[in-house]
Design a protein around this motif. Structure first.
Motif, short mmCIF file in Angstrom:
data_model
loop_
_atom_site.label_atom_id
_atom_site.label_comp_id
_atom_site.label_asym_id
_atom_site.label_seq_id
_atom_site.Cartn_x
_atom_site.Cartn_y
_atom_site.Cartn_z
N TYR A 145 41.24 7.73 11.71
CA TYR A 145 41.53 7.93 10.29
C TYR A 145 41.73 6.61 9.54
CZ TYR A 145 46.35 7.45 12.09
OH TYR A 145 47.49 7.01 12.71
N MET A 146 41.34 5.48 10.13
CA MET A 146 41.54 4.22 9.41
C MET A 146 40.56 4.09 8.24
SD MET A 146 40.05 1.32 11.98
CE MET A 146 38.32 1.24 12.45
N ILE A 147 39.36 4.69 8.33
CA ILE A 147 38.42 4.63 7.20
C ILE A 147 38.94 5.43 6.02
CG2 ILE A 147 36.08 5.19 6.43
CD1 ILE A 147 35.09 4.47 9.19
N PRO A 148 39.39 6.69 6.21
CA PRO A 148 40.00 7.39 5.06
C PRO A 148 41.20 6.65 4.48
CG PRO A 148 39.50 8.95 6.80
CD PRO A 148 39.25 7.58 7.36
N GLN A 149 42.00 6.03 5.34
CA GLN A 149 43.12 5.25 4.83
C GLN A 149 42.66 4.08 3.97
OE1 GLN A 149 45.65 4.02 8.05
NE2 GLN A 149 46.97 5.82 7.88
N TRP A 229 55.10 -7.42 13.76
CA TRP A 229 54.87 -8.87 13.89
C TRP A 229 53.56 -9.16 14.63
CZ3 TRP A 229 57.96 -12.97 12.14
CH2 TRP A 229 57.59 -14.23 12.61
N ASN A 230 53.27 -8.38 15.65
CA ASN A 230 52.07 -8.62 16.47
C ASN A 230 50.84 -7.88 15.98
OD1 ASN A 230 53.47 -10.30 18.28
ND2 ASN A 230 54.16 -8.56 19.48
N ASP A 231 50.95 -7.15 14.89
CA ASP A 231 49.81 -6.38 14.40
C ASP A 231 48.68 -7.32 13.95
OD1 ASP A 231 48.21 -4.31 13.60
OD2 ASP A 231 49.21 -4.02 11.66
N TYR A 232 47.49 -7.02 14.41
CA TYR A 232 46.33 -7.84 14.04
C TYR A 232 45.28 -7.04 13.28
CZ TYR A 232 42.02 -10.52 14.55
OH TYR A 232 40.83 -11.19 14.30
N LEU A 233 45.00 -5.83 13.75
CA LEU A 233 43.90 -5.07 13.16
C LEU A 233 44.20 -4.62 11.73
CD1 LEU A 233 41.09 -4.02 13.70
CD2 LEU A 233 42.10 -1.93 14.66
N GLY A 234 45.45 -4.19 11.48
CA GLY A 234 45.80 -3.75 10.13
C GLY A 234 45.65 -4.86 9.10
N PRO A 235 46.30 -6.02 9.28
CA PRO A 235 46.09 -7.11 8.33
C PRO A 235 44.64 -7.58 8.26
CG PRO A 235 48.07 -7.49 9.62
CD PRO A 235 47.40 -6.31 10.22
N LEU A 236 43.91 -7.50 9.36
CA LEU A 236 42.50 -7.91 9.34
C LEU A 236 41.69 -7.05 8.39
CD1 LEU A 236 40.21 -9.66 10.53
CD2 LEU A 236 39.94 -7.90 12.30
#
Length: 298
Positions: A145-149, A229-236
């Motif tokens: 569901y990351m594309i709808p988001q 803190w370790n999130d990479y994909l969301g900020p990317l």
């Protein structure tokens, strides 16, 4: 001497518990010492990569990947911790990451504890079914569901802002599940007595449930802070401006620019891990207590 005396078995010396010297069991203290030794060895193996990273941040580039491995630098290069600030935008990366981590952690702890109180103490039709459906979202992979988001954030004009990460991660089903399980260990009689005294449901939540749930709240705080803190994909996906990069995005761009500066790369990695390690060390007592007591009745 009678026949009965001749047929009787010879006496043997016994140990506490009925054990004989030939079959003497291992003392409990020896097992405990062996367990401690195994735990120390496991901890050393787990900390070995971190130790190598810290030592590599104090070496020159040529000494990082030498064979055999140099576990201690020939010359301590403290200059690496100065160069990383001068050659990268580390201040901006750390500021953005800290801001996101604090905001997301606060909102998740607040919304998770508040919703958990409703599921644990408020009786309403379909409560169990709604809780099961809500917790079931944990099993749904984010990639589905990351594309709808992303489309939703773009429609709301929140893309390429820090608010997109905050809005998407302000609620978490895991936090609701964790806090609800802890709430159920608190006697219902406390809430009933507070209602008799005229305290509202919000007052019960704020003045009784929250103070008694500090271990669970600390556990959720640590888990959420480390994850954010370790999130990479969301900020990317959502943060495209260089001024909005987090520490993980910033280190990735730094590696692509200085792919041969191994010592500086290790220095940046140490700086990215150090705040999380310090926070965990400060709150590990509450974290262990919260995980150990969550879900226990009585």
């Amino acid at each position: 001497m009678t026949a009965t005396d001749l047929s009787a078995p010879a006496p043997t010396s016994t140990l506490p518990g009925g054990s004989t010297p030939a079959g003497r069991p291992v003392p409990p203290r020896a097992w405990r010492l062996a367990g401690y030794a195994a735990l120390v060895l496991a901890a050393a193996l787990l900390l070995l990569p971190f130790y190598w990273m810290v030592m590599s941040s104090l070496k020159t580039n040529n000494d990082v990947f030498t064979i055999p491995i140099k576990w201690l630098p020939d010359e301590v290069v403290w200059r690496n911790y100065v160069d990383i600030w001068q050659r990268s935008d580390m201040t901006t990366w750390l500021r953005n990451t800290l801001l996101l981590s604090v905001m997301v952690t606060f909102l998740q702890v607040f919304t998770g504890s508040f919703a958990a109180y409703g599921f644990a103490r408020i009786r309403f039709p379909g409560r169990n079914l709604l809780f099961l459906a809500y917790v079931g979202t944990i099993a749904v992979p984010w990639q589905s569901y990351m594309i709808p988001q992303f489309i939703l954030m773009s429609k709301l004009q929140l893309s390429n802002t820090l608010w997109s990460i905050v809005a998407l991660q302000a609620f978490g089903a895991f936090g609701v599940f964790l806090i609800k399980q802890f709430y159920e260990t608190i006697p219902e009689e406390l809430s009933e007595a507070a209602r008799v005294d005229g305290l509202s449901e919000f007052g019960i939540y704020r003045r009784i449930m929250l103070p008694l749930s500090r271990p669970a709240l600390a556990s959720l705080t640590l888990l959420t802070f480390v994850t954010t803190w370790n999130d990479y994909l969301g900020p990317l996906i959502y943060l495209r401006s260089p001024d909005l990069r987090t520490i993980q995005l910033g280190l990735n761009t730094f590696i692509s620019q200085y792919n041969a500066e191994y010592a500086l790369i290790m220095t940046g990695s140490v700086l990215s891990v150090l705040p999380v390690a310090v926070i965990f060390l400060l709150g590990q007592r509450y974290f262990i207590e919260g995980i150990a007591t969550t879900g226990l009745k009585g």
